[in-house]
Enzyme design. Structure first.
Site, PDB file in Angstrom:
ATOM      1  CB  ALA A  13      -0.935  -0.011   1.203  1.00 51.48           C
ATOM      2  CB  ALA A  34      11.191  -0.479   9.013  1.00 49.57           C
ATOM      3  CD1 TRP A  63       8.436  -6.561   9.480  1.00 52.30           C
ATOM      4  CD2 TRP A  63       9.448  -5.471  11.148  1.00 52.30           C
ATOM      5  NE1 TRP A  63       8.307  -5.214   9.231  1.00 52.30           N
ATOM      6  CE2 TRP A  63       8.912  -4.510  10.238  1.00 52.30           C
ATOM      7  CE3 TRP A  63      10.119  -5.017  12.283  1.00 52.30           C
ATOM      8  CZ2 TRP A  63       9.045  -3.136  10.436  1.00 52.30           C
ATOM      9  CZ3 TRP A  63      10.251  -3.643  12.483  1.00 52.30           C
ATOM     10  CH2 TRP A  63       9.719  -2.719  11.571  1.00 52.30           C
ATOM     11  N   GLY A  94       4.944  -6.800   1.339  1.00 52.22           N
ATOM     12  CA  GLY A  94       4.537  -8.149   0.953  1.00 52.22           C
ATOM     13  C   GLY A  94       4.680  -8.407  -0.526  1.00 52.22           C
ATOM     14  CG  ASN A  98       3.348 -11.386  -2.403  1.00 54.13           C
ATOM     15  OD1 ASN A  98       3.988 -11.440  -3.442  1.00 54.13           O
ATOM     16  ND2 ASN A  98       2.357 -10.534  -2.230  1.00 54.13           N
ATOM     17  CD1 TRP A 499       3.579 -15.489   5.938  1.00 51.07           C
ATOM     18  CD2 TRP A 499       3.001 -17.144   4.550  1.00 51.07           C
ATOM     19  NE1 TRP A 499       4.450 -16.538   6.145  1.00 51.07           N
ATOM     20  CE2 TRP A 499       4.112 -17.576   5.305  1.00 51.07           C
ATOM     21  CE3 TRP A 499       2.465 -18.024   3.603  1.00 51.07           C
ATOM     22  CZ2 TRP A 499       4.695 -18.820   5.155  1.00 51.07           C
ATOM     23  CZ3 TRP A 499       3.038 -19.272   3.453  1.00 51.07           C
ATOM     24  CH2 TRP A 499       4.135 -19.656   4.217  1.00 51.07           C
ATOM     25  CG  HIS A 500      -3.414 -14.234   2.638  1.00 46.79           C
ATOM     26  ND1 HIS A 500      -4.057 -15.299   2.049  1.00 46.79           N
ATOM     27  CD2 HIS A 500      -2.291 -14.011   1.902  1.00 46.79           C
ATOM     28  CE1 HIS A 500      -3.353 -15.706   1.005  1.00 46.79           C
ATOM     29  NE2 HIS A 500      -2.278 -14.941   0.903  1.00 46.79           N
ATOM     30  CB  THR A 545      -4.734  -9.792   1.470  1.00 48.04           C
ATOM     31  OG1 THR A 545      -3.434 -10.252   1.874  1.00 48.04           O
ATOM     32  CG2 THR A 545      -5.804 -10.568   2.219  1.00 48.04           C
ATOM     33  CG  ASN A 546       0.249  -7.879  -2.786  1.00 46.28           C
ATOM     34  OD1 ASN A 546       0.696  -7.203  -1.868  1.00 46.28           O
ATOM     35  ND2 ASN A 546       0.676  -7.749  -4.027  1.00 46.28           N
TER      36      ASN A 546
END
Length: 563
Positions: A13, A34, A63, A94, A98, A499-500, A545-546
């Site tokens: 996003a 980051a 992370w 992601g 992903n 992973w969503h 979800t990407n």
């Protein structure tokens, strides 16, 4: 300097939002990420690779200290240990690590958002933004875009590996083969659409932060820059405190701050600023700025189960082939109270980058429209500490029983002679910590898996003995099929995340006490602060979800610039 917008997080996003907002030359836009940057002329090979198994597990882009509970930490007398969950810490987020799947979800997903009080986010409202983001390389028509920054393509059956073709031979009787996943909303067996061009990944860092975008005088990109806290003046957010590398913390001032840090890291930033459940904040000594009980609640994901397989050579990818998942089988569970097309089966033609992984694969089942809800909360008020994440996968009975039904479907597919012709053996599988460790590319893992690959191919007794000790052979699965309670017990322990992660700072109507955001993505109870990422979803969609996260950023850019 005071920026018009400071965007926290350069992920799916955030990178898209920065690209769109900076198209207006009168707006000064700062993007803080980051992790490392991946400019178009310097994208690491493990990210650009069509095979995502390298970026999935490379700790340089994660992370690495994040741990989550897949299930509730305590189940009766059983203590559930936390596990890793790979979340991106790199430009593109992601979309840089992903599986590259570019699936939109169903019209009913977005009409549900509208019904939940989120005006302006129905399917009809979202479709223009799906079209705007995409450049479909295979299909045209009113449901597709041809000029967007994200290329979308598919790998068609002529290039599929033998294992996938054999699964399709079984599934297409009940789920007919259809070519265009994003233009058909019925059950079917589909080539999976990919954010990929010329057999290389295209992330939002590449699609939106192009050379031309990066040359804009009003776009400022700060990589390796982690936010520590929001700057607060009364009820207004006026900037962020962050540090770049080892440098001391600095203040980035903004007329508006936009959090794009994802479903697991946006809630902690809000909570540490005093935005969240008042009682929880006070317990940690955090002054309450806005009492919003929905911050960190309503966390949703797609629970998965899988079985593994050791392939005969006829099932394996051809030499040099990078993509390893081609087919998605969308079907309806028929479970009471569940929507149509709520499930997904995917054959996986490779289990890792290493020699053993190339000889193995899996068949996965996913609850694509789930109901279980987890939480994101603070361990401490210190920004250095990762949050406490309870995914609560399959915590809802509907999710658990659909996984059980999914396993029974997998069993029937794997036992079909057309699939058996390509498989030496198959076994219960899952994402264990050992499997995750083997997925990190390093010499010791290559040597270890190379030896095992030879033994698996040429010493069947060794293969069967090892699999029996670690996973349980097909005899165990035959026994499970005679007693459904055994499947239930295994599903509870073996369920893994898709992973969503999403929905942990959801949008909602004014009458929704758990709504963190209004339909303009503005955080309720404060000024100058928005959230634009997967955490803003009111409910999880029936898809990866990407692409939806990118479409949300596209829509949010219009909302922000027109406000």
């Amino acid at each position: 300097m005071i920026y018009d917008y400071v965007i926290v997080g350069g992920g799916s996003a955030g990178a898209a939002l920065a690209g769109r907002l900076s198209e207006n030359p009168s707006k000064q836009v700062a993007l803080l990420e980051a992790g490392p940057d991946t400019p178009p002329n310097n994208v690491p090979d493990v990210i650009s690779d069509s095979y995502p198994g390298l970026s999935y597990f490379d700790p340089k882009f994660h992370w690495s200290k994040l741990r989550v509970y897949a299930r509730n930490p305590r189940s009766n007398s059983e203590v559930i240990p936390p596990t890793r969950l790979e979340q991106a810490r790199v430009m593109g987020g992601g979309s840089s690590i992903n599986g590259q799947f570019a699936v939109r979800g169903l019209p009913a997903d977005y009409d549900e958002w509208q019904a939940m009080g989120v005006a302006g986010w129905s399917w009809e409202d979202m479709l223009p933004y799906f079209r705007k983001l995409e450049r479909d390389l295979d299909f045209d028509g009113p449901l597709h875009g041809k000029d967007g920054p994200m290329p979308i393509r598919r790998v068609f059956p002529k290039d599929w590996a033998g294992f996938t073709r054999s699964v399709l031979a079984v599934t297409e009787k009940d789920a007919p083969y259809r070519e265009d996943y994003n233009a058909s909303f019925d059950e079917g067996s589909f080539p999976m659409p990919l954010a990929n061009e010329n057999d290389h990944r295209v992330s939002t860092a590449l699609g939106y932060l192009t050379r031309e975008a990066r040359a804009r005088k009003n776009l400022y990109i700060f990589a390796d820059t982690q936010v520590e806290a929001l700057e607060v003046d009364g009820k207004r957010i006026t900037g962020v405190h962050a540090h770049t590398g080892d440098r001391p913390s600095e203040l980035w001032r903004a007329r508006e701050v936009i959090l794009c840090s994802g479903a697991l890291h946006t809630p902690p930033i809000l909570l540490r600023a005093g935005i969240g459940p008042a009682a929880d904040l006070r317990a940690l000594g955090i002054p309450v700025l806005a009492d919003l009980p929905g911050v960190g609640a309503n966390l949703m994901d797609h629970p998965h189960l899988s079985v593994g397989a050791h392939f005969r050579r006829s099932a394996r990818l051809r030499r040099g082939q990078r993509r390893h998942i081609f087919l998605g089988v969308r079907y309806s569970s028929g479970y009471e109270g569940c929507s149509p097309s709520d499930m997904l089966l995917m054959p996986v033609n490779r289990a890792g980058w290493h020699p053993l992984g190339k000889a193995m694969g899996a068949l996965n089942v996913c609850v694509n429209k789930s109901y279980s809800r987890g939480t994101v909360s603070l361990k401490t008020a210190d920004w250095r500490d990762e949050p406490v994440v309870n995914l609560n996968l399959a915590g809802d009975e509907r999710d658990l029983m659909r996984l059980v039904d999914g396993f029974e479907r997998i069993y029937r597919i794997m036992e079909d002679p057309r699939v058996q012709a390509h498989v030496n053996t198959w076994f219960l599988a899952g994402y264990t910590e050992e499997a995750r460790s083997l997925s990190v590319r390093k010499l010791s893992n290559y040597v270890k898996t190379g030896t095992a690959a030879l033994l698996f191919d040429y010493a069947p007794f060794f293969r069967e003995t090892l699999l029996r000790q670690k996973f349980g052979t097909t005899e165990r699965m035959h026994h499970m099929m005679q007693n459904r309670d055994l499947i239930v017990d295994w599903a509870k322990k073996a369920v893994w995340s898709g992973w969503h992660v999403s929905c942990s700072c959801r949008m909602g109507g004014d009458d929704d006490p758990m709504a963190v955001l209004d339909n303009q993505c503005r955080v309720r109870g404060v000024e100058g602060l928005r959230v634009v990422d997967a955490s803003a979803m009111p409910s999880v969609i029936a898809a990866n979800t990407n692409i939806t996260t990118i479409a949300m950023a596209e829509k949010a850019a219009d909302l922000i610039l027109n406000s």
